[in-house]
Design an enzyme around this catalytic site. Structure first.
Site, PDB file in Angstrom:
ATOM      1  N   LYS A 163       2.823   5.493  -6.004  1.00  0.00           N
ATOM      2  CA  LYS A 163       2.026   4.283  -5.513  1.00  0.00           C
ATOM      3  C   LYS A 163       1.965   2.802  -5.776  1.00  0.00           C
ATOM      4  CE  LYS A 163      -1.823   6.195  -4.389  1.00  0.00           C
ATOM      5  NZ  LYS A 163      -1.831   7.282  -5.771  1.00  0.00           N
ATOM      6  N   ARG A 193      -9.416   5.921   0.401  1.00  0.00           N
ATOM      7  CA  ARG A 193      -8.846   7.415  -0.235  1.00  0.00           C
ATOM      8  C   ARG A 193      -9.566   8.296   0.588  1.00  0.00           C
ATOM      9  NH1 ARG A 193      -7.052   5.728  -5.607  1.00  0.00           N
ATOM     10  NH2 ARG A 193      -6.460   7.628  -6.590  1.00  0.00           N
ATOM     11  N   ARG A 239       2.429   9.519 -17.592  1.00  0.00           N
ATOM     12  CA  ARG A 239       2.232   8.418 -17.918  1.00  0.00           C
ATOM     13  C   ARG A 239       1.665   6.812 -18.576  1.00  0.00           C
ATOM     14  NH1 ARG A 239      -0.948   7.108 -12.274  1.00  0.00           N
ATOM     15  NH2 ARG A 239      -2.423   8.305 -13.078  1.00  0.00           N
ATOM     16  N   ARG A 249      -4.107   7.745 -20.614  1.00  0.00           N
ATOM     17  CA  ARG A 249      -5.230   7.153 -19.820  1.00  0.00           C
ATOM     18  C   ARG A 249      -6.971   8.787 -19.455  1.00  0.00           C
ATOM     19  NH1 ARG A 249      -4.678   5.747 -13.502  1.00  0.00           N
ATOM     20  NH2 ARG A 249      -5.548   6.632 -12.471  1.00  0.00           N
ATOM     21  N   ARG A 268      -8.111  16.044  -9.578  1.00  0.00           N
ATOM     22  CA  ARG A 268      -8.038  14.557  -8.466  1.00  0.00           C
ATOM     23  C   ARG A 268      -7.003  15.461  -7.864  1.00  0.00           C
ATOM     24  NH1 ARG A 268      -5.551  11.159 -13.222  1.00  0.00           N
ATOM     25  NH2 ARG A 268      -5.203   9.735 -11.115  1.00  0.00           N
TER      26      ARG A 268
HETATM   27  P1  ADP Z   1      -3.759   7.059  -9.789  1.00  0.00           P
HETATM   28  O1  ADP Z   1      -2.998   5.822  -9.256  1.00  0.00           O
HETATM   29  O2  ADP Z   1      -3.445   7.421 -10.247  1.00  0.00           O
HETATM   30  O3  ADP Z   1      -4.051   7.447  -8.096  1.00  0.00           O
HETATM   31  P2  ADP Z   1      -6.635   5.333  -9.315  1.00  0.00           P
HETATM   32  O4  ADP Z   1      -5.641   4.454 -10.780  1.00  0.00           O
HETATM   33  O5  ADP Z   1      -5.574   4.840  -7.925  1.00  0.00           O
HETATM   34  O6  ADP Z   1      -5.494   6.225  -9.671  1.00  0.00           O
HETATM   35  O7  ADP Z   1      -7.784   5.736  -9.679  1.00  0.00           O
HETATM   36  C1  ADP Z   1      -7.784   6.014 -10.357  1.00  0.00           C
HETATM   37  C2  ADP Z   1      -9.337   7.140 -10.104  1.00  0.00           C
HETATM   38  O8  ADP Z   1     -10.482   5.389  -9.637  1.00  0.00           O
HETATM   39  C3  ADP Z   1      -9.948   7.895  -9.065  1.00  0.00           C
HETATM   40  O9  ADP Z   1      -9.731   9.000  -9.591  1.00  0.00           O
HETATM   41  C4  ADP Z   1     -11.025   7.374  -8.502  1.00  0.00           C
HETATM   42  O10 ADP Z   1     -11.783   7.830  -9.329  1.00  0.00           O
HETATM   43  C5  ADP Z   1     -11.035   6.186  -8.268  1.00  0.00           C
HETATM   44  N1  ADP Z   1     -10.880   4.950  -7.538  1.00  0.00           N
HETATM   45  C6  ADP Z   1      -9.900   4.593  -7.293  1.00  0.00           C
HETATM   46  N2  ADP Z   1      -9.802   3.991  -5.998  1.00  0.00           N
HETATM   47  C7  ADP Z   1     -10.319   4.460  -5.652  1.00  0.00           C
HETATM   48  C8  ADP Z   1     -11.856   4.862  -4.063  1.00  0.00           C
HETATM   49  N3  ADP Z   1     -10.510   3.206  -3.067  1.00  0.00           N
HETATM   50  N4  ADP Z   1     -12.087   5.275  -3.755  1.00  0.00           N
HETATM   51  C9  ADP Z   1     -13.152   6.923  -4.842  1.00  0.00           C
HETATM   52  N5  ADP Z   1     -12.673   6.004  -5.715  1.00  0.00           N
HETATM   53  C10 ADP Z   1     -11.616   5.529  -6.222  1.00  0.00           C
HETATM   54  P1  ADP Z   2      -0.096   6.204  -8.280  1.00  0.00           P
HETATM   55  O1  ADP Z   2      -0.374   4.867  -8.695  1.00  0.00           O
HETATM   56  O2  ADP Z   2       0.068   6.903  -7.003  1.00  0.00           O
HETATM   57  O3  ADP Z   2      -1.136   7.398  -9.118  1.00  0.00           O
HETATM   58  P2  ADP Z   2       2.474   5.478 -10.642  1.00  0.00           P
HETATM   59  O4  ADP Z   2       2.735   4.552  -9.831  1.00  0.00           O
HETATM   60  O5  ADP Z   2       1.419   5.231 -12.031  1.00  0.00           O
HETATM   61  O6  ADP Z   2       0.985   6.767  -9.629  1.00  0.00           O
HETATM   62  O7  ADP Z   2       3.336   6.857 -10.897  1.00  0.00           O
HETATM   63  C1  ADP Z   2       2.983   7.542 -11.936  1.00  0.00           C
HETATM   64  C2  ADP Z   2       4.149   8.048 -12.622  1.00  0.00           C
HETATM   65  O8  ADP Z   2       4.758   8.667 -12.615  1.00  0.00           O
HETATM   66  C3  ADP Z   2       3.668   6.885 -13.919  1.00  0.00           C
HETATM   67  O9  ADP Z   2       3.829   7.037 -15.658  1.00  0.00           O
HETATM   68  C4  ADP Z   2       5.016   6.217 -13.325  1.00  0.00           C
HETATM   69  O10 ADP Z   2       6.338   5.580 -14.662  1.00  0.00           O
HETATM   70  C5  ADP Z   2       6.328   7.704 -13.212  1.00  0.00           C
HETATM   71  N1  ADP Z   2       6.894   7.303 -11.970  1.00  0.00           N
HETATM   72  C6  ADP Z   2       5.954   6.423 -10.722  1.00  0.00           C
HETATM   73  N2  ADP Z   2       7.745   6.357  -9.719  1.00  0.00           N
HETATM   74  C7  ADP Z   2       8.690   7.327 -10.301  1.00  0.00           C
HETATM   75  C8  ADP Z   2       9.748   8.299  -9.704  1.00  0.00           C
HETATM   76  N3  ADP Z   2       9.894   7.578  -8.147  1.00  0.00           N
HETATM   77  N4  ADP Z   2      10.654   9.130 -10.520  1.00  0.00           N
HETATM   78  C9  ADP Z   2       9.803   9.499 -11.102  1.00  0.00           C
HETATM   79  N5  ADP Z   2       8.857   8.691 -12.088  1.00  0.00           N
HETATM   80  C10 ADP Z   2       8.219   8.038 -11.559  1.00  0.00           C
END
Ligand code: ADP
Ligand code: ADP
Ligand code: ZN
Length: 214
Positions: free
Chosen positions: A13, A88, A127, A160, A171
């Site tokens: 995302k 979320r 990541r 992270r 998660r």
């Molecule tokens: P990822 O991109 O891997 O899904 P995020 O950076 O979006 O992770 O979120 C990391 C953490 O921050 C989540 O696991 C949660 O604890 C918190 N968080 C982020 N956005 C929200 C939300 N909209 N509601 C509740 N918790 C959130």
């Molecule tokens: P989210 O915001 O949904 O948690 P990220 O954008 O941080 O996800 O991506 C999660 C991990 O996967 C990162 O290490 C990113 O560089 C990698 N990644 C993102 N898009 C792709 C893809 N299309 N194929 C393979 N790896 C990807």
């Protein structure tokens, strides 16, 4: 244009949201980035949010909704934004819908980046995140030009705290229980678009452009 990114943690995302923000000239709004900035600055909100994030749990809706609504009320969000990691939960989606309705406004697209759980575990371990500008990389799939350094801003990349395998599993459970129902929520409203997130990053982006328009 107001866009919501849906998908499991690690689906890509953030990666896609940054490319969308760049192409369409709208801000990338990530609640996760906002929480991490608060943690880095040791604010009261950061201290509170960290308790939940380290456990792989969601930060409570009251805290999350407040920072999000404050953010999208800012001037640079007037012409739209791409939300990454919000909503979320169904209550978060309802609050956003209500707040926009009061402005005679609404979300244009909810894009679900679809990736099965098996692929997620691999992605998260590799990541690497930039806590300064929010860019993410992958040691194998999306490597930075210079190992360990952000292409965009030169900051050192980190693994992270919540990307450790035990926390990732938690998660994913939380995602299936609390976030996945949003797919139906936006589908019922005719706003849902799905893309295959297992494809390489640029192919995923092409399918998103096909939805949003050139
Ligand atoms: P990822 O991109 O891997 O899904 P995020 O950076 O979006 O992770 O979120 C990391 C953490 O921050 C989540 O696991 C949660 O604890 C918190 N968080 C982020 N956005 C929200 C939300 N909209 N509601 C509740 N918790 C959130
Ligand atoms: P989210 O915001 O949904 O948690 P990220 O954008 O941080 O996800 O991506 C999660 C991990 O996967 C990162 O290490 C990113 O560089 C990698 N990644 C993102 N898009 C792709 C893809 N299309 N194929 C393979 N790896 C990807
Ligand atoms: Zn950076």
């Amino acid at each position: 244009m107001k866009i919501i990114m849906l998908g499991a943690p690690g689906a890509g995302k953030g990666t896609q949201a940054i490319m969308i923000a760049d192409k369409y000239g709208i801000p990338h709004v990530s609640t996760g980035d906002m929480f991490r900035a608060n943690i880095k600055n040791n604010t009261p909100l950061g201290v509170e949010a960290k308790k939940y994030m380290d456990q792989g749990q969601l930060v409570p809706d009251e805290l999350t909704v407040k920072i999000l609504l404050d953010r999208v009320a800012k001037d640079d969000c007037k012409n739209g934004y791409v939300l990454d990691g919000f909503p979320r939960t169904i209550p978060q989606a309802e609050v956003l819908e209500k707040a926009l309705k009061e402005l005679n406004d609404g979300i244009d697209f909810a894009i679900d980046v679809d990736v099965p759980d098996e692929n997620i575990i691999n992605r998260m371990g590799g990541r690497r995140a930039c806590l300064k500008c929010g860019n993410t990389y992958h040691v194998e799939f999306v490597p930075p030009k210079k190992e360990g350094i952000c292409d965009n801003c030169g900051e050192a990349l980190v693994l992270r705290d919540d990307d450790k395998p035990e926390t990732v599993k938690k998660r994913l459970d939380v995602y299936h229980q609390q976030t996945q129902p949003l797919i139906d929520f936006y589908n019922e409203r005719g706003l849902l678009k799905s893309v295959d997130g297992t494809k390489p990053m640029n192919e995923v982006f092409d399918s998103i452009i096909a939805i949003l328009g050139e």
